[in-house]
Design a protein around this motif. Structure first.
Motif, PDB file in Angstrom:
ATOM      1  N   LYS A 167       0.847  -1.202   0.000  1.00 57.33           N
ATOM      2  CA  LYS A 167       0.000   0.000   0.000  1.00 57.33           C
ATOM      3  C   LYS A 167       0.886   1.257   0.000  1.00 57.33           C
ATOM      4  N   PHE A 168       0.689   2.100  -1.000  1.00 57.95           N
ATOM      5  CA  PHE A 168       1.600   3.232  -1.224  1.00 57.95           C
ATOM      6  C   PHE A 168       0.909   4.583  -1.252  1.00 57.95           C
ATOM      7  N   VAL A 169       1.684   5.610  -0.940  1.00 60.62           N
ATOM      8  CA  VAL A 169       1.354   6.981  -1.320  1.00 60.62           C
ATOM      9  C   VAL A 169       2.360   7.363  -2.398  1.00 60.62           C
ATOM     10  N   THR A 170       1.913   8.035  -3.460  1.00 57.01           N
ATOM     11  CA  THR A 170       2.869   8.557  -4.437  1.00 57.01           C
ATOM     12  C   THR A 170       2.933  10.080  -4.285  1.00 57.01           C
ATOM     13  N   ALA A 171       4.120  10.630  -4.392  1.00 52.98           N
ATOM     14  CA  ALA A 171       4.304  12.087  -4.324  1.00 52.98           C
ATOM     15  C   ALA A 171       5.254  12.481  -5.446  1.00 52.98           C
ATOM     16  N   VAL A 172       4.756  13.285  -6.375  1.00 50.68           N
ATOM     17  CA  VAL A 172       5.577  13.642  -7.548  1.00 50.68           C
ATOM     18  C   VAL A 172       5.474  15.129  -7.853  1.00 50.68           C
ATOM     19  N   ASN A 207       9.722  23.934  -1.950  1.00 47.11           N
ATOM     20  CA  ASN A 207      10.890  23.453  -1.219  1.00 47.11           C
ATOM     21  C   ASN A 207      10.534  23.107   0.217  1.00 47.11           C
ATOM     22  N   GLU A 208       9.247  23.274   0.527  1.00 50.96           N
ATOM     23  CA  GLU A 208       8.767  23.053   1.897  1.00 50.96           C
ATOM     24  C   GLU A 208       7.957  21.743   1.884  1.00 50.96           C
ATOM     25  N   PHE A 209       8.562  20.690   2.417  1.00 53.46           N
ATOM     26  CA  PHE A 209       7.949  19.372   2.251  1.00 53.46           C
ATOM     27  C   PHE A 209       7.293  18.806   3.511  1.00 53.46           C
ATOM     28  N   SER A 210       7.376  19.525   4.645  1.00 52.77           N
ATOM     29  CA  SER A 210       6.825  18.885   5.847  1.00 52.77           C
ATOM     30  C   SER A 210       5.308  18.655   5.752  1.00 52.77           C
ATOM     31  N   PRO A 211       4.533  19.577   5.116  1.00 51.67           N
ATOM     32  CA  PRO A 211       3.094  19.268   4.983  1.00 51.67           C
ATOM     33  C   PRO A 211       2.838  18.002   4.139  1.00 51.67           C
ATOM     34  N   ILE A 212       3.704  17.793   3.152  1.00 51.46           N
ATOM     35  CA  ILE A 212       3.570  16.595   2.304  1.00 51.46           C
ATOM     36  C   ILE A 212       3.807  15.346   3.172  1.00 51.46           C
ATOM     37  N   MET A 213       4.836  15.428   4.020  1.00 51.01           N
ATOM     38  CA  MET A 213       5.171  14.274   4.858  1.00 51.01           C
ATOM     39  C   MET A 213       4.032  13.961   5.835  1.00 51.01           C
ATOM     40  N   GLN A 214       3.352  15.016   6.290  1.00 51.63           N
ATOM     41  CA  GLN A 214       2.198  14.779   7.171  1.00 51.63           C
ATOM     42  C   GLN A 214       1.090  14.038   6.430  1.00 51.63           C
ATOM     43  N   ARG A 215       0.882  14.401   5.174  1.00 57.28           N
ATOM     44  CA  ARG A 215      -0.144  13.696   4.381  1.00 57.28           C
ATOM     45  C   ARG A 215       0.241  12.242   4.157  1.00 57.28           C
ATOM     46  N   VAL A 216       1.538  12.001   3.933  1.00 56.31           N
ATOM     47  CA  VAL A 216       2.003  10.625   3.715  1.00 56.31           C
ATOM     48  C   VAL A 216       1.706   9.789   4.966  1.00 56.31           C
ATOM     49  N   ARG A 217       2.024  10.371   6.115  1.00 59.82           N
ATOM     50  CA  ARG A 217       1.792   9.644   7.369  1.00 59.82           C
ATOM     51  C   ARG A 217       0.291   9.398   7.584  1.00 59.82           C
ATOM     52  N   ALA A 218      -0.517  10.442   7.332  1.00 61.36           N
ATOM     53  CA  ALA A 218      -1.962  10.341   7.583  1.00 61.36           C
ATOM     54  C   ALA A 218      -2.628   9.302   6.678  1.00 61.36           C
ATOM     55  N   ALA A 219      -2.053   9.068   5.492  1.00 59.84           N
ATOM     56  CA  ALA A 219      -2.670   8.126   4.545  1.00 59.84           C
ATOM     57  C   ALA A 219      -2.521   6.675   5.010  1.00 59.84           C
ATOM     58  N   LYS A 239      15.598  14.597   3.004  1.00 63.26           N
ATOM     59  CA  LYS A 239      15.848  15.044   4.386  1.00 63.26           C
ATOM     60  C   LYS A 239      14.529  15.199   5.138  1.00 63.26           C
ATOM     61  N   ALA A 240      13.515  15.779   4.457  1.00 59.54           N
ATOM     62  CA  ALA A 240      12.217  16.013   5.110  1.00 59.54           C
ATOM     63  C   ALA A 240      11.552  14.699   5.504  1.00 59.54           C
ATOM     64  N   PHE A 241      11.712  13.670   4.684  1.00 61.87           N
ATOM     65  CA  PHE A 241      11.148  12.348   4.998  1.00 61.87           C
ATOM     66  C   PHE A 241      11.688  11.863   6.341  1.00 61.87           C
ATOM     67  N   ASN A 242      12.972  12.056   6.519  1.00 53.76           N
ATOM     68  CA  ASN A 242      13.623  11.655   7.765  1.00 53.76           C
ATOM     69  C   ASN A 242      13.211  12.523   8.931  1.00 53.76           C
ATOM     70  N   ASP A 243      13.307  13.856   8.675  1.00 53.08           N
ATOM     71  CA  ASP A 243      13.025  14.810   9.749  1.00 53.08           C
ATOM     72  C   ASP A 243      11.593  14.667  10.265  1.00 53.08           C
ATOM     73  N   ALA A 244      10.675  14.262   9.384  1.00 49.79           N
ATOM     74  CA  ALA A 244       9.268  14.114   9.805  1.00 49.79           C
ATOM     75  C   ALA A 244       9.045  12.799  10.551  1.00 49.79           C
ATOM     76  N   GLY A 245      10.089  11.990  10.666  1.00 50.52           N
ATOM     77  CA  GLY A 245       9.974  10.749  11.445  1.00 50.52           C
ATOM     78  C   GLY A 245       9.343   9.592  10.678  1.00 50.52           C
ATOM     79  N   LEU A 246       9.199   9.730   9.369  1.00 54.18           N
ATOM     80  CA  LEU A 246       8.528   8.669   8.603  1.00 54.18           C
ATOM     81  C   LEU A 246       9.391   7.415   8.509  1.00 54.18           C
ATOM     82  N   ARG A 247      10.673   7.645   8.451  1.00 54.40           N
ATOM     83  CA  ARG A 247      11.590   6.514   8.397  1.00 54.40           C
ATOM     84  C   ARG A 247      11.523   5.727   9.708  1.00 54.40           C
TER      85      ARG A 247
END
Ligand code: PHB
Length: 397
Positions: A167-172, A207-219, A239-247
């Protein structure tokens, strides 16, 4: 017929023959100019410098002379995706500099602004990077030596499912190569029983990706698939993927290799460790041809740690242009030049490649790679699986 008339005819004939010889001489000029458009300044300057390194590596290994003609490179700086400027630069190269060939072009919108000029100008364009499938349909005089995002994302999707993520989220990035990547990845994982929970499209200049990372987590997905054009945005995104704790949350990160170009790996370090990517070229590719290429291109760049994929597109692109010059004996005949490279096959630093005669796009091996350390402790894109002879699925109906 009077003698007078016959001698006038003879003189006229001689004059025409002289003119024709002069024209042929001009067409077979000793110097053949090749205009290379790329980002040599601004945020993407390293990508343009990699174009230059690839071109210079080719000329250093093969010489500047082809079939008695000397190649002269004219570099023109196009710092970002800017179709108007791309068109103006190409026009200037064609009309003022009288280039017989165009090469380079990093961004898709720039390629699409240039292709409408080619037929009237009688100039082929060899694309060193721009990676949207449909570019090839915009002119019969385009040949491409890079990759498409459909080509790289399709085997990656298959490999992701085989490795147990479903199950994936795609972000492009919301433009050509991003949309192609999203479609190709979705198609590949759905065919293998996976699903996309959410598809996110990001404006190109974000260049601001933290809102995107929140959506990835919420999905609530198990995996993220991403594409962004290689350069400062890709570094920020990983970097944002890591910083948002998704990893840390255990979400697996898959992307096209644009997100892990080798020049970014030292800055990413652990943040990218274990990322799985699909791509056509790794600097660490194990072959004699690649080792010689890395040495020559690294020397041209002045710092081999800055070497990445745009250099190989340029290096192979120069081989294609040299073949075009040889096949036309230096005459300006774009259709003949393009016809001569259809089906051309050689061993590239990336592995075996061929210009597909139908699409004029490059057929090649796509590798599944993992960001890992080599024996010396250097971060590399380690090739772990090969998908040979991949054409561009993006143009399949
Ligand atoms: C593109 O605009 O086609 C493009 C740019 C950079 C990439 C890939 C594709 O890394």
């Amino acid at each position: 017929m009077s003698n007078n008339f016959v001698s006038r005819l003879k003189r006229l004939g001689a004059a025409v023959a002289l003119l024709a010889a002069g024209a042929a001489g001009a067409a077979q000029a000793d110097t053949i100019k090749v205009g290379i458009i790329g980002p040599y300044s601004g945020p993407f300057a390293l990508q343009g410098k990699n174009f230059q390194a690839g071109v210079e590596a080719y000329l250093a290994q093969n010489g500047k002379s082809v079939a008695g003609h000397t190649i002269e490179i004219v570099y023109r700086d196009l710092p970002g995706a800017n179709p108007q400027q791309a068109r103006a630069l190409a026009q200037e190269l064609i009309v003022r500099d009288k280039v017989q060939y165009l090469g380079g072009v990093y961004f898709t919108p720039d390629a699409l602004a240039i292709t409408p000029l080619l037929e009237q100008a009688n100039v082929p364009l060899v694309i060193f990077n721009a990676a949207t499938s449909a570019i090839m349909n915009s002119s019969p005089l385009v040949v491409r030596t890079s990759f498409t995002t459909s080509q790289t994302a399709t085997p990656l999707g298959k490999a992701a499912i085989e490795r147990g993520t479903k199950k994936f989220v795609t972000a492009v990035s919301d433009y050509g190569p991003g949309i192609d990547a999203e479609n190709a990845f979705k198609k590949a994982i759905e065919a293998a029983g996976g699903q996309v929970a959410e598809s996110i499209r990001m404006p190109m200049n974000t260049n601001e990706f933290s809102p995107i990372m929140q959506r990835v987590r919420a999905a609530g997905a198990e995996g993220l698939f991403a594409f962004l054009p290689s350069g400062p945005p890709t570094l920020g995104f990983v970097k944002a993927f890591n910083d948002a704790g998704l990893r840390q949350a255990g979400i697996r990160f898959f992307s096209t290799g644009d997100l892990t170009q080798e020049s970014d790996l030292p800055a990413l370090g652990e943040a990218a460790s274990g990322m799985l990517t699909g791509f056509h070229y790794a600097v660490s590719h194990d072959s004699a041809v690649n080792r010689a290429f890395v040495e020559a291109a690294g020397k041209a760049l002045g710092d081999a740690s800055q070497l990445s994929f745009p250099a190989v597109g340029a290096y192979d692109g120069m081989r294609v242009i040299a073949k075009m010059i040889e096949a036309t004996a230096g005459k300006q005949d774009a259709a003949k030049a393009v016809a001569a490279v259809k089906g051309m096959a050689w061993e590239s630093p990336r592995g075996p490649v061929k210009i597909d005669p139908e699409s004029r796009h490059i057929t090649q091996t796509i590798y599944l790679r993992e960001v890992a350390k080599d024996a010396s402790g250097k971060w590399i894109n380690k090739e772990i699986q090969s998908f040979p002879e991949q054409g561009d699925q993006g143009l399949a109906k």
